[in-house]
Design a protein around this motif. Structure first.
Motif, PDB file in Angstrom:
ATOM      1  N   ASN A 159       0.842  -1.195   0.000  1.00  0.00           N
ATOM      2  CA  ASN A 159       0.000   0.000   0.000  1.00  0.00           C
ATOM      3  C   ASN A 159       0.883   1.252   0.000  1.00  0.00           C
ATOM      4  OD1 ASN A 159       0.907   0.349   2.636  1.00  0.00           O
ATOM      5  ND2 ASN A 159      -1.038  -0.255   3.584  1.00  0.00           N
ATOM      6  N   ALA A 160       0.282   2.403   0.218  1.00  0.00           N
ATOM      7  CA  ALA A 160       0.996   3.677   0.149  1.00  0.00           C
ATOM      8  C   ALA A 160       2.121   3.791   1.178  1.00  0.00           C
ATOM      9  CB  ALA A 160       0.019   4.837   0.318  1.00  0.00           C
ATOM     10  N   ILE A 161       1.981   3.089   2.298  1.00  0.00           N
ATOM     11  CA  ILE A 161       3.039   3.183   3.315  1.00  0.00           C
ATOM     12  C   ILE A 161       3.939   1.937   3.321  1.00  0.00           C
ATOM     13  CG2 ILE A 161       1.805   4.821   4.782  1.00  0.00           C
ATOM     14  CD1 ILE A 161       0.973   2.475   6.555  1.00  0.00           C
ATOM     15  N   GLY A 162       3.871   1.157   2.263  1.00  0.00           N
ATOM     16  CA  GLY A 162       4.782   0.036   2.087  1.00  0.00           C
ATOM     17  C   GLY A 162       4.409  -1.253   2.795  1.00  0.00           C
ATOM     18  N   GLU A 163       3.163  -1.370   3.264  1.00  0.00           N
ATOM     19  CA  GLU A 163       2.721  -2.598   3.924  1.00  0.00           C
ATOM     20  C   GLU A 163       1.871  -3.417   2.958  1.00  0.00           C
ATOM     21  OE1 GLU A 163       0.488  -0.826   7.093  1.00  0.00           O
ATOM     22  OE2 GLU A 163       2.154  -0.992   8.484  1.00  0.00           O
ATOM     23  N   CYS A 164       1.868  -4.719   3.166  1.00  0.00           N
ATOM     24  CA  CYS A 164       0.975  -5.550   2.357  1.00  0.00           C
ATOM     25  C   CYS A 164      -0.144  -6.098   3.249  1.00  0.00           C
ATOM     26  CB  CYS A 164       1.740  -6.659   1.642  1.00  0.00           C
ATOM     27  SG  CYS A 164       2.400  -7.949   2.671  1.00  0.00           S
ATOM     28  N   ALA A 165      -1.279  -6.354   2.624  1.00  0.00           N
ATOM     29  CA  ALA A 165      -2.459  -6.813   3.352  1.00  0.00           C
ATOM     30  C   ALA A 165      -2.230  -8.157   4.024  1.00  0.00           C
ATOM     31  CB  ALA A 165      -3.649  -6.885   2.403  1.00  0.00           C
ATOM     32  N   LEU A 166      -1.382  -8.970   3.453  1.00  0.00           N
ATOM     33  CA  LEU A 166      -1.117 -10.286   4.017  1.00  0.00           C
ATOM     34  C   LEU A 166      -0.668 -10.187   5.475  1.00  0.00           C
ATOM     35  CD1 LEU A 166      -0.899 -13.329   3.490  1.00  0.00           C
ATOM     36  CD2 LEU A 166       1.460 -12.922   2.757  1.00  0.00           C
ATOM     37  N   HIS A 167       0.226  -9.247   5.768  1.00  0.00           N
ATOM     38  CA  HIS A 167       0.711  -9.078   7.144  1.00  0.00           C
ATOM     39  C   HIS A 167      -0.417  -8.668   8.089  1.00  0.00           C
ATOM     40  CE1 HIS A 167       4.876  -8.265   5.249  1.00  0.00           C
ATOM     41  NE2 HIS A 167       4.652  -9.549   5.387  1.00  0.00           N
ATOM     42  N   LEU A 168      -1.298  -7.826   7.612  1.00  0.00           N
ATOM     43  CA  LEU A 168      -2.436  -7.376   8.411  1.00  0.00           C
ATOM     44  C   LEU A 168      -3.395  -8.536   8.681  1.00  0.00           C
ATOM     45  CD1 LEU A 168      -4.182  -5.021   9.623  1.00  0.00           C
ATOM     46  CD2 LEU A 168      -5.170  -4.809   7.333  1.00  0.00           C
ATOM     47  N   LEU A 169      -3.712  -9.304   7.646  1.00  0.00           N
ATOM     48  CA  LEU A 169      -4.694 -10.376   7.792  1.00  0.00           C
ATOM     49  C   LEU A 169      -4.184 -11.542   8.634  1.00  0.00           C
ATOM     50  CD1 LEU A 169      -6.299 -10.452   4.238  1.00  0.00           C
ATOM     51  CD2 LEU A 169      -7.151  -9.357   6.325  1.00  0.00           C
ATOM     52  N   VAL A 170      -2.924 -11.816   8.569  1.00  0.00           N
ATOM     53  CA  VAL A 170      -2.358 -12.902   9.370  1.00  0.00           C
ATOM     54  C   VAL A 170      -2.584 -12.650  10.853  1.00  0.00           C
ATOM     55  CG1 VAL A 170      -0.153 -13.928  10.096  1.00  0.00           C
ATOM     56  CG2 VAL A 170      -0.668 -13.657   7.678  1.00  0.00           C
ATOM     57  N   ARG A 171      -2.566 -11.397  11.263  1.00  0.00           N
ATOM     58  CA  ARG A 171      -2.734 -11.040  12.677  1.00  0.00           C
ATOM     59  C   ARG A 171      -4.177 -10.666  13.038  1.00  0.00           C
ATOM     60  NH1 ARG A 171       1.574  -7.864  10.918  1.00  0.00           N
ATOM     61  NH2 ARG A 171       0.309  -6.028  11.250  1.00  0.00           N
ATOM     62  N   ASP A 172      -5.079 -10.741  12.085  1.00  0.00           N
ATOM     63  CA  ASP A 172      -6.465 -10.342  12.333  1.00  0.00           C
ATOM     64  C   ASP A 172      -7.282 -11.538  12.829  1.00  0.00           C
ATOM     65  OD1 ASP A 172      -8.597  -8.117  11.762  1.00  0.00           O
ATOM     66  OD2 ASP A 172      -9.444  -9.978  10.958  1.00  0.00           O
ATOM     67  N   SER A 173      -8.238 -11.280  13.741  1.00  0.00           N
ATOM     68  CA  SER A 173      -9.017 -12.368  14.338  1.00  0.00           C
ATOM     69  C   SER A 173      -9.884 -13.121  13.332  1.00  0.00           C
ATOM     70  CB  SER A 173      -9.881 -11.837  15.488  1.00  0.00           C
ATOM     71  OG  SER A 173     -10.763 -10.853  15.032  1.00  0.00           O
ATOM     72  N   PHE A 174     -10.281 -12.488  12.234  1.00  0.00           N
ATOM     73  CA  PHE A 174     -11.052 -13.179  11.198  1.00  0.00           C
ATOM     74  C   PHE A 174     -10.214 -13.391   9.948  1.00  0.00           C
ATOM     75  CE2 PHE A 174     -14.198 -10.730  13.695  1.00  0.00           C
ATOM     76  CZ  PHE A 174     -14.789 -11.806  14.324  1.00  0.00           C
ATOM     77  N   GLY A 175      -9.378 -12.443   9.644  1.00  0.00           N
ATOM     78  CA  GLY A 175      -8.541 -12.518   8.453  1.00  0.00           C
ATOM     79  C   GLY A 175      -7.590 -13.692   8.454  1.00  0.00           C
ATOM     80  N   ASN A 176      -7.148 -14.111   9.633  1.00  0.00           N
ATOM     81  CA  ASN A 176      -6.217 -15.243   9.685  1.00  0.00           C
ATOM     82  C   ASN A 176      -6.862 -16.521   9.160  1.00  0.00           C
ATOM     83  OD1 ASN A 176      -6.596 -17.359  12.073  1.00  0.00           O
ATOM     84  ND2 ASN A 176      -7.328 -15.383  12.811  1.00  0.00           N
ATOM     85  N   TYR A 177      -8.187 -16.650   9.325  1.00  0.00           N
ATOM     86  CA  TYR A 177      -8.886 -17.820   8.788  1.00  0.00           C
ATOM     87  C   TYR A 177      -8.891 -17.792   7.265  1.00  0.00           C
ATOM     88  CZ  TYR A 177     -10.483 -18.861  13.490  1.00  0.00           C
ATOM     89  OH  TYR A 177     -10.527 -19.179  14.825  1.00  0.00           O
ATOM     90  N   VAL A 178      -9.029 -16.601   6.708  1.00  0.00           N
ATOM     91  CA  VAL A 178      -8.994 -16.444   5.261  1.00  0.00           C
ATOM     92  C   VAL A 178      -7.633 -16.881   4.725  1.00  0.00           C
ATOM     93  CG1 VAL A 178      -9.038 -14.748   3.378  1.00  0.00           C
ATOM     94  CG2 VAL A 178     -10.753 -14.630   5.207  1.00  0.00           C
ATOM     95  N   ILE A 179      -6.567 -16.441   5.378  1.00  0.00           N
ATOM     96  CA  ILE A 179      -5.219 -16.802   4.944  1.00  0.00           C
ATOM     97  C   ILE A 179      -5.001 -18.306   5.092  1.00  0.00           C
ATOM     98  CG2 ILE A 179      -2.742 -16.442   5.315  1.00  0.00           C
ATOM     99  CD1 ILE A 179      -4.350 -14.053   4.058  1.00  0.00           C
ATOM    100  N   ARG A 180      -5.476 -18.877   6.167  1.00  0.00           N
ATOM    101  CA  ARG A 180      -5.342 -20.329   6.339  1.00  0.00           C
ATOM    102  C   ARG A 180      -6.078 -21.083   5.246  1.00  0.00           C
ATOM    103  NH1 ARG A 180      -6.392 -22.043  12.449  1.00  0.00           N
ATOM    104  NH2 ARG A 180      -7.524 -20.102  12.661  1.00  0.00           N
ATOM    105  N   GLU A 181      -7.287 -20.616   4.915  1.00  0.00           N
ATOM    106  CA  GLU A 181      -8.060 -21.264   3.845  1.00  0.00           C
ATOM    107  C   GLU A 181      -7.321 -21.124   2.526  1.00  0.00           C
ATOM    108  OE1 GLU A 181     -10.721 -23.536   1.964  1.00  0.00           O
ATOM    109  OE2 GLU A 181     -10.689 -23.185   4.117  1.00  0.00           O
ATOM    110  N   TYR A 182      -6.756 -19.948   2.312  1.00  0.00           N
ATOM    111  CA  TYR A 182      -6.014 -19.719   1.069  1.00  0.00           C
ATOM    112  C   TYR A 182      -4.837 -20.687   0.957  1.00  0.00           C
ATOM    113  CZ  TYR A 182      -3.454 -17.576  -2.673  1.00  0.00           C
ATOM    114  OH  TYR A 182      -2.800 -17.380  -3.855  1.00  0.00           O
ATOM    115  N   THR A 183      -4.116 -20.877   2.038  1.00  0.00           N
ATOM    116  CA  THR A 183      -2.940 -21.741   1.984  1.00  0.00           C
ATOM    117  C   THR A 183      -3.309 -23.205   1.810  1.00  0.00           C
ATOM    118  OG1 THR A 183      -2.810 -21.883   4.396  1.00  0.00           O
ATOM    119  CG2 THR A 183      -1.478 -20.196   3.328  1.00  0.00           C
ATOM    120  N   THR A 184      -4.496 -23.613   2.264  1.00  0.00           N
ATOM    121  CA  THR A 184      -4.898 -25.018   2.100  1.00  0.00           C
ATOM    122  C   THR A 184      -5.514 -25.292   0.733  1.00  0.00           C
ATOM    123  OG1 THR A 184      -7.073 -24.649   3.106  1.00  0.00           O
ATOM    124  CG2 THR A 184      -5.266 -25.366   4.564  1.00  0.00           C
ATOM    125  N   THR A 185      -5.975 -24.251   0.022  1.00  0.00           N
ATOM    126  CA  THR A 185      -6.613 -24.472  -1.274  1.00  0.00           C
ATOM    127  C   THR A 185      -5.687 -24.224  -2.445  1.00  0.00           C
ATOM    128  OG1 THR A 185      -7.472 -22.208  -1.351  1.00  0.00           O
ATOM    129  CG2 THR A 185      -8.918 -23.913  -0.441  1.00  0.00           C
TER     130      THR A 185
END
Length: 186
Positions: A159-185
């Motif tokens: 993003n504009a400040i050099g962060e990627c959404a992946l880092h944010l979602l990995v630490r998010d209470s709901f987003g981490n499930y999305v990342i886990r699902e992504y890695t298993t599919t």
């Protein structure tokens, strides 16, 4: 079959009241599941213009899902058209998200693509929302390979400040499930 048709005939003026009822919705679901579609057309007709409201109702969402599974065109197409029009609000809804997940899992490729386009339009926000994150997971499970790659590019883009959404979602209470699902599919 004659008795089932008689029950439908008696209930057709009360379908919406039954659908919104804690017990009546089970009766309507069972009729939709067991009776040939040509005989449940009055039930499908009652949903015209009401599908989006019933999709976000605690009991109505169940019947909408059964109708999507058992209906034929044009009734099914009309219901899907209405649900697509309200997809952004249904995705984040406590009950509507189940209907949208049903569309993703049991719908045609064009329906999945339409839901995926909505999810993609606000991927990070949907991934972080309690109910929408379930829809995102379902999309990742049923989307095409090129759509998964597109999601990965979106998640890894800075993003504009050099962060990627992946880092944010990995630490998010709901987003981490999305990342886990992504890695298993993948």
């Amino acid at each position: 079959m004659g008795q089932q048709i008689a029950i439908i005939s008696e209930l057709k003026r009360h379908v919406l009241r039954c659908v919104r009822d804690q017990h009546g919705n089970h009766v309507i679901q069972k009729i939709v599941e067991l009776v040939p579609f040509e005989h449940i057309q009055p039930i499908a007709d009652a949903f015209v213009g009401q599908a989006h409201q019933l999709a976000s109702h605690p009991y109505g969402c169940r019947v909408v899902q059964r109708l999507l599974e058992c209906s034929r065109d044009p009734a099914k197409s009309n219901m899907l058209q209405e649900l697509h029009a309200y997809a952004p609000s249904l995705i984040t809804d406590q009950y509507g998200n189940y209907v949208i997940q049903n569309v993703v899992e049991h719908g045609q490729a064009r329906d999945r693509d339409r839901i995926f386009a909505v999810i993609k339009s606000n991927l990070v926000a949907y991934s972080r929302q309690k109910f929408a994150s379930n829809v995102v997971e379902k999309c990742l499970t049923y989307c095409r390979e090129e759509q998964r790659r597109e999601v990965m590019h979106m998640l890894c883009a800075k993003n504009a400040i050099g962060e990627c959404a992946l880092h944010l979602l990995v630490r998010d209470s709901f987003g981490n499930y999305v990342i886990r699902e992504y890695t298993t599919t993948f």
